[in-house]
Design a protein around this motif. Structure first.
Motif, PDB file in Angstrom:
ATOM      1  N   PHE A  15      -4.544  -3.134  -7.225  1.00 30.13           N
ATOM      2  CA  PHE A  15      -3.454  -2.627  -8.066  1.00 30.13           C
ATOM      3  C   PHE A  15      -3.262  -1.131  -7.849  1.00 30.13           C
ATOM      4  CE2 PHE A  15      -1.770  -0.743 -11.926  1.00 30.13           C
ATOM      5  CZ  PHE A  15      -0.690  -1.564 -12.205  1.00 30.13           C
ATOM      6  N   LEU A  16      -4.359  -0.364  -7.863  1.00 26.30           N
ATOM      7  CA  LEU A  16      -4.259   1.087  -7.683  1.00 26.30           C
ATOM      8  C   LEU A  16      -3.769   1.471  -6.296  1.00 26.30           C
ATOM      9  CD1 LEU A  16      -7.491   2.267  -9.518  1.00 26.30           C
ATOM     10  CD2 LEU A  16      -5.121   2.543 -10.277  1.00 26.30           C
ATOM     11  N   VAL A  17      -4.242   0.786  -5.278  1.00 27.67           N
ATOM     12  CA  VAL A  17      -3.789   1.075  -3.914  1.00 27.67           C
ATOM     13  C   VAL A  17      -2.304   0.781  -3.780  1.00 27.67           C
ATOM     14  CG1 VAL A  17      -3.996   0.361  -1.498  1.00 27.67           C
ATOM     15  CG2 VAL A  17      -6.051   0.796  -2.847  1.00 27.67           C
ATOM     16  N   SER A  18      -1.878  -0.335  -4.338  1.00 32.32           N
ATOM     17  CA  SER A  18      -0.476  -0.701  -4.290  1.00 32.32           C
ATOM     18  C   SER A  18       0.394   0.318  -5.019  1.00 32.32           C
ATOM     19  CB  SER A  18      -0.309  -2.091  -4.916  1.00 32.32           C
ATOM     20  OG  SER A  18       1.030  -2.445  -5.011  1.00 32.32           O
ATOM     21  N   ALA A  19      -0.021   0.712  -6.208  1.00 39.10           N
ATOM     22  CA  ALA A  19       0.721   1.735  -6.956  1.00 39.10           C
ATOM     23  C   ALA A  19       0.706   3.056  -6.201  1.00 39.10           C
ATOM     24  CB  ALA A  19       0.115   1.913  -8.346  1.00 39.10           C
ATOM     25  N   GLY A  20      -0.442   3.425  -5.666  1.00 42.68           N
ATOM     26  CA  GLY A  20      -0.566   4.693  -4.946  1.00 42.68           C
ATOM     27  C   GLY A  20       0.336   4.774  -3.736  1.00 42.68           C
ATOM     28  N   ILE A  21       0.511   3.679  -3.000  1.00 45.84           N
ATOM     29  CA  ILE A  21       1.359   3.722  -1.814  1.00 45.84           C
ATOM     30  C   ILE A  21       2.815   3.957  -2.199  1.00 45.84           C
ATOM     31  CG2 ILE A  21       1.826   1.252  -1.522  1.00 45.84           C
ATOM     32  CD1 ILE A  21       1.064   3.742   1.277  1.00 45.84           C
ATOM     33  N   VAL A  22       3.237   3.419  -3.335  1.00 49.20           N
ATOM     34  CA  VAL A  22       4.613   3.669  -3.779  1.00 49.20           C
ATOM     35  C   VAL A  22       4.809   5.161  -4.057  1.00 49.20           C
ATOM     36  CG1 VAL A  22       6.322   3.233  -5.583  1.00 49.20           C
ATOM     37  CG2 VAL A  22       4.977   1.349  -4.661  1.00 49.20           C
TER      38      VAL A  22
END
Length: 109
Positions: A15-22
Motif C-alpha cells: 500500500f505504501l509503495v503504491s501510494a508513494g509512486i503516485v
C-alpha cells in the motif's frame, strides 16, 4: 499468527509503495500545490495539465504493479488510488484558491 502478521506487513508495504509512486510521479511531472496556488492566475491550466499527465503515468505503474503482484493487487490499487485522489484534491484546491486570490504570483513575464 506470525504468518498472518507477515501478510499484513506485506500488504501495508505494498500500500505504501503504491501510494508513494503516485506522489513521486506527480512530483516529477509538476510543481508543488503551493506553486500552483501562488501562480494559478498565469499558469493554472498548464499546471493542472501536468497533474493529469502525472495521474495517467501513475495509473500505468500501479496497474503494472498489480499485474506483477496479484497477491497484493488490492493493496497496490488502494494505495495508488488513495494517493491519486488526495493529490488531485490538493492541486484542485490550490488552483481554485490561487484563482480566487488577489495576491501577486512569484513569476513575471
Amino acid at each position: 499468527m506470525a504468518l498472518e502478521l507477515r501478510n499484513n506487513s506485506s500488504t501495508g508495504i505494498a500500500f505504501l509503495v503504491s501510494a508513494g509512486i503516485v506522489y513521486e510521479i506527480i512530483a516529477a511531472a509538476c510543481s508543488s500545490p503551493q506553486t500552483t496556488e501562488i501562480n494559478a492566475s498565469s499558469r493554472a491550466d498548464t499546471l493542472m495539465k501536468w497533474v493529469y499527465i502525472g495521474l495517467v503515468q501513475a495509473a500505468v505503474f500501479i496497474a503494472a504493479a498489480a499485474l506483477f503482484d496479484r497477491q497484493q493487487r488490492v493493496a497496490i490499487i488502494a494505495g495508488g488510488a488513495s494517493a491519486g485522489i488526495l493529490m488531485w484534491i490538493q492541486y484542485y484546491h490550490a488552483r481554485e484558491a490561487g484563482l480566487s486570490s488577489n495576491q501577486p504570483g512569484t513569476e513575471s513575464y
